[in-house]
Write a protein that holds these residues in place. Structure first.
Motif, PDB file in Angstrom:
ATOM      1  N   HIS A 161      38.205   1.017  29.095  1.00  0.00           N
ATOM      2  CA  HIS A 161      37.433   2.251  28.921  1.00  0.00           C
ATOM      3  C   HIS A 161      36.931   2.719  30.274  1.00  0.00           C
ATOM      4  O   HIS A 161      36.625   1.906  31.158  1.00  0.00           O
ATOM      5  CB  HIS A 161      36.189   2.021  28.048  1.00  0.00           C
ATOM      6  CG  HIS A 161      36.445   1.829  26.608  1.00  0.00           C
ATOM      7  ND1 HIS A 161      35.433   1.472  25.721  1.00  0.00           N
ATOM      8  CD2 HIS A 161      37.571   1.943  25.858  1.00  0.00           C
ATOM      9  CE1 HIS A 161      35.935   1.354  24.503  1.00  0.00           C
ATOM     10  NE2 HIS A 161      37.233   1.630  24.561  1.00  0.00           N
ATOM     11  N   TYR A 163      33.678   5.251  31.282  1.00  0.00           N
ATOM     12  CA  TYR A 163      32.538   5.942  30.683  1.00  0.00           C
ATOM     13  C   TYR A 163      32.078   7.073  31.607  1.00  0.00           C
ATOM     14  O   TYR A 163      31.593   6.835  32.715  1.00  0.00           O
ATOM     15  CB  TYR A 163      31.393   4.961  30.431  1.00  0.00           C
ATOM     16  CG  TYR A 163      31.819   3.795  29.567  1.00  0.00           C
ATOM     17  CD1 TYR A 163      32.317   4.008  28.280  1.00  0.00           C
ATOM     18  CD2 TYR A 163      31.761   2.487  30.038  1.00  0.00           C
ATOM     19  CE1 TYR A 163      32.743   2.955  27.493  1.00  0.00           C
ATOM     20  CE2 TYR A 163      32.175   1.422  29.259  1.00  0.00           C
ATOM     21  CZ  TYR A 163      32.673   1.659  27.982  1.00  0.00           C
ATOM     22  OH  TYR A 163      33.104   0.612  27.204  1.00  0.00           O
ATOM     23  N   ARG A 183      35.352   7.720  27.565  1.00  0.00           N
ATOM     24  CA  ARG A 183      34.314   7.921  26.557  1.00  0.00           C
ATOM     25  C   ARG A 183      33.022   8.386  27.237  1.00  0.00           C
ATOM     26  O   ARG A 183      32.901   8.340  28.457  1.00  0.00           O
ATOM     27  CB  ARG A 183      34.083   6.625  25.772  1.00  0.00           C
ATOM     28  CG  ARG A 183      35.386   6.143  25.126  1.00  0.00           C
ATOM     29  CD  ARG A 183      35.180   5.074  24.114  1.00  0.00           C
ATOM     30  NE  ARG A 183      36.453   4.717  23.483  1.00  0.00           N
ATOM     31  CZ  ARG A 183      36.557   4.007  22.371  1.00  0.00           C
ATOM     32  NH1 ARG A 183      35.450   3.579  21.742  1.00  0.00           N
ATOM     33  NH2 ARG A 183      37.745   3.720  21.869  1.00  0.00           N
ATOM     34  N   TRP A 185      29.193   8.097  28.152  1.00  0.00           N
ATOM     35  CA  TRP A 185      27.922   7.391  28.297  1.00  0.00           C
ATOM     36  C   TRP A 185      26.970   8.383  28.964  1.00  0.00           C
ATOM     37  O   TRP A 185      26.959   8.534  30.164  1.00  0.00           O
ATOM     38  CB  TRP A 185      28.060   6.114  29.129  1.00  0.00           C
ATOM     39  CG  TRP A 185      26.724   5.485  29.470  1.00  0.00           C
ATOM     40  CD1 TRP A 185      25.585   5.569  28.739  1.00  0.00           C
ATOM     41  CD2 TRP A 185      26.400   4.697  30.631  1.00  0.00           C
ATOM     42  NE1 TRP A 185      24.557   4.879  29.359  1.00  0.00           N
ATOM     43  CE2 TRP A 185      25.032   4.333  30.517  1.00  0.00           C
ATOM     44  CE3 TRP A 185      27.128   4.267  31.726  1.00  0.00           C
ATOM     45  CZ2 TRP A 185      24.388   3.564  31.482  1.00  0.00           C
ATOM     46  CZ3 TRP A 185      26.480   3.499  32.686  1.00  0.00           C
ATOM     47  CH2 TRP A 185      25.138   3.150  32.558  1.00  0.00           C
ATOM     48  N   ASN A 380      30.470   0.803  22.353  1.00  0.00           N
ATOM     49  CA  ASN A 380      31.715   1.013  23.087  1.00  0.00           C
ATOM     50  C   ASN A 380      32.187  -0.265  23.776  1.00  0.00           C
ATOM     51  O   ASN A 380      33.395  -0.518  23.870  1.00  0.00           O
ATOM     52  CB  ASN A 380      31.545   2.138  24.102  1.00  0.00           C
ATOM     53  CG  ASN A 380      31.731   3.510  23.483  1.00  0.00           C
ATOM     54  OD1 ASN A 380      32.601   3.704  22.641  1.00  0.00           O
ATOM     55  ND2 ASN A 380      30.907   4.460  23.880  1.00  0.00           N
ATOM     56  N   SER A 383      33.972  -2.135  21.149  1.00  0.00           N
ATOM     57  CA  SER A 383      35.263  -1.508  20.891  1.00  0.00           C
ATOM     58  C   SER A 383      36.273  -1.856  21.980  1.00  0.00           C
ATOM     59  O   SER A 383      37.444  -2.147  21.697  1.00  0.00           O
ATOM     60  CB  SER A 383      35.078   0.010  20.804  1.00  0.00           C
ATOM     61  OG  SER A 383      36.320   0.672  20.730  1.00  0.00           O
TER      62      SER A 383
END
Length: 390
Positions: A161, A163, A183, A185, A380, A383
């Motif tokens: 990921h 962020y 993603r 944050w 997250n 995940s």
């Protein structure tokens, strides 16, 4: 936001790698310290690796392992370049045996942390805080940008990921191919501390500001990449149309003397924190952030919580915070100082419009709670680990 009723971080062993964790206070560092404190509160084990100095700027959260480092040359000597995971730092990392590696800066140490994760099976994730690749344009080395961007594509592309702090920055990273699963944050704000109620007319008067002056605030590190030259030029242009327009500069940095020379009637407070910082925000009338390197804009969110309408560049982080003609006004960066000056003159002349934007800015800021923001990140993390183990 995630339902946080049952959020916990039990079993998480997080190694966090940053180029700065406690020696200079800035927006990313504040967010990382908030994160570490929250992870520990939720039951995680955390170990932070970063360069250190003999006299840190503040008391940091969590346990910090010092990375050997050297001060950067020239005007940015307050920042340090880490030499990577050697000696005691490497031993501590091996002994800690993290199951998640969080890279907060793509420097030498961050790259070695990525390689460590790949070698041991720990889950590598990264948070994106600054468009480092745009910095060379402010120091006469624009030719270097494309090489830094390519390097960042390599580092972030190998993380499970990435962020990003705002939707606008996520879209920018996707456009530039920096990261794959990107993603959000976002950031929180202490809305009890930063509020319109901190406004202090006596404080303004002690600083030589008349009650009917329109005080335009800059808050942050006084460095070129924050757009200080554009800020000063826009204030100068605007004050020619309205002499009541004054600058308020809250912060320190290597370019302060240059900034003061360009704003001879400005009020310079130096570095402020806590209640003093909240008072400075709320005692201004308009917040002005021309930076195009912001990935989120913590200072913009704090200004909004303080009830200030914002004039900002229609770029990166500001696009996700400032709603044009509702909480403030946005100007395309290519319009330069003249574009900002026109907006400053317009807003300075319209108290009703400022009051309308102030109310909406404060309301918008209340959507940003640190606990819910950080619990989202824990979700997250879980995940990313599940994806990595497949």
């Amino acid at each position: 936001m995630t339902n946080t009723d049952n959020i916990n971080a039990d079993g998480l062993r997080v190694a966090l790698f940053s180029g700065n964790y406690n020696y200079v206070m800035d927006g990313p560092v504040r967010a990382l310290n908030k994160l570490v404190a929250h992870l520990e509160k939720r039951g995680a084990s955390v170990l932070v690796f970063a360069p250190t100095v003999d006299e840190p700027a503040f008391a940091h959260s969590g346990e910090l392992v010092s990375i050997p480092s050297l001060a950067l040359p020239g005007s940015r000597s307050e920042y340090r370049l880490g030499f990577g995971l050697v000696g005691e730092a490497k031993r501590r990392l091996n002994a800690f045996a993290p199951n998640l590696v969080h890279i907060a800066a793509p420097d030498i140490t961050g790259f070695q942390a990525l390689k460590y994760a790949e070698a041991t099976g720990a889950t590598p994730v990264a948070s994106f805080h600054t468009r480092f690749d745009t910095y060379p344009r402010y120091y006469g080395a624009k030719w270097l940008e494309k090489h830094l961007t390519n390097y960042m594509r390599n580092v972030y592309g190998r993380c499970v990921h990435v962020y990003a702090p705002s939707q606008s920055m996520r879209e920018e990273l996707l456009r530039d191919g920096i990261g794959k699963d990107i993603r959000i944050w976002t950031r929180g704000v202490e809305s009890d501390l930063f509020s319109p109620g901190q406004r202090d007319l006596e404080w303004r008067r002690r600083n030589g500001v008349e009650d009917d002056d329109i005080l335009i605030a800059f808050v942050g590190r006084v460095v070129l990449e924050k757009g200080i030259d554009v800020f000063a030029e826009a204030i100068t242009l605007a004050s020619r149309s309205n002499p009541k327009i004054r600058a308020l500069v809250v912060g320190e940095g290597p370019e302060r003397a240059r900034f003061e020379a360009n704003l001879p009637t400005g009020v310079f407070t130096g570095y402020q924190q806590g209640a003093d910082l909240a008072r400075a925000y709320a005692s201004a009338d308009i917040f002005f952030n021309p930076s195009i390197t912001e990935t989120f804009g913590n200072v913009t969110l704090e200004a909004m919580a303080s009830g200030l309408p914002t004039i900002a560049a229609a770029a990166s982080g500001s696009l996700s915070l400032v709603e044009d003609n509702v909480t403030g006004k946005l100007s395309p960066p290519e319009k330069g100082a003249a574009g900002y000056a026109a907006l400053l003159v317009d807003l300075a002349a319209d108290a009703q419009q400022r009051a309308h934007m102030s109310a909406h800015a404060r309301k918008k800021s209340l959507e940003f709670s640190w606990d819910s923001v950080l619990d989202d990140l824990i979700a997250n993390y879980r995940s990313a680990m599940a994806t990595h183990q497949r």
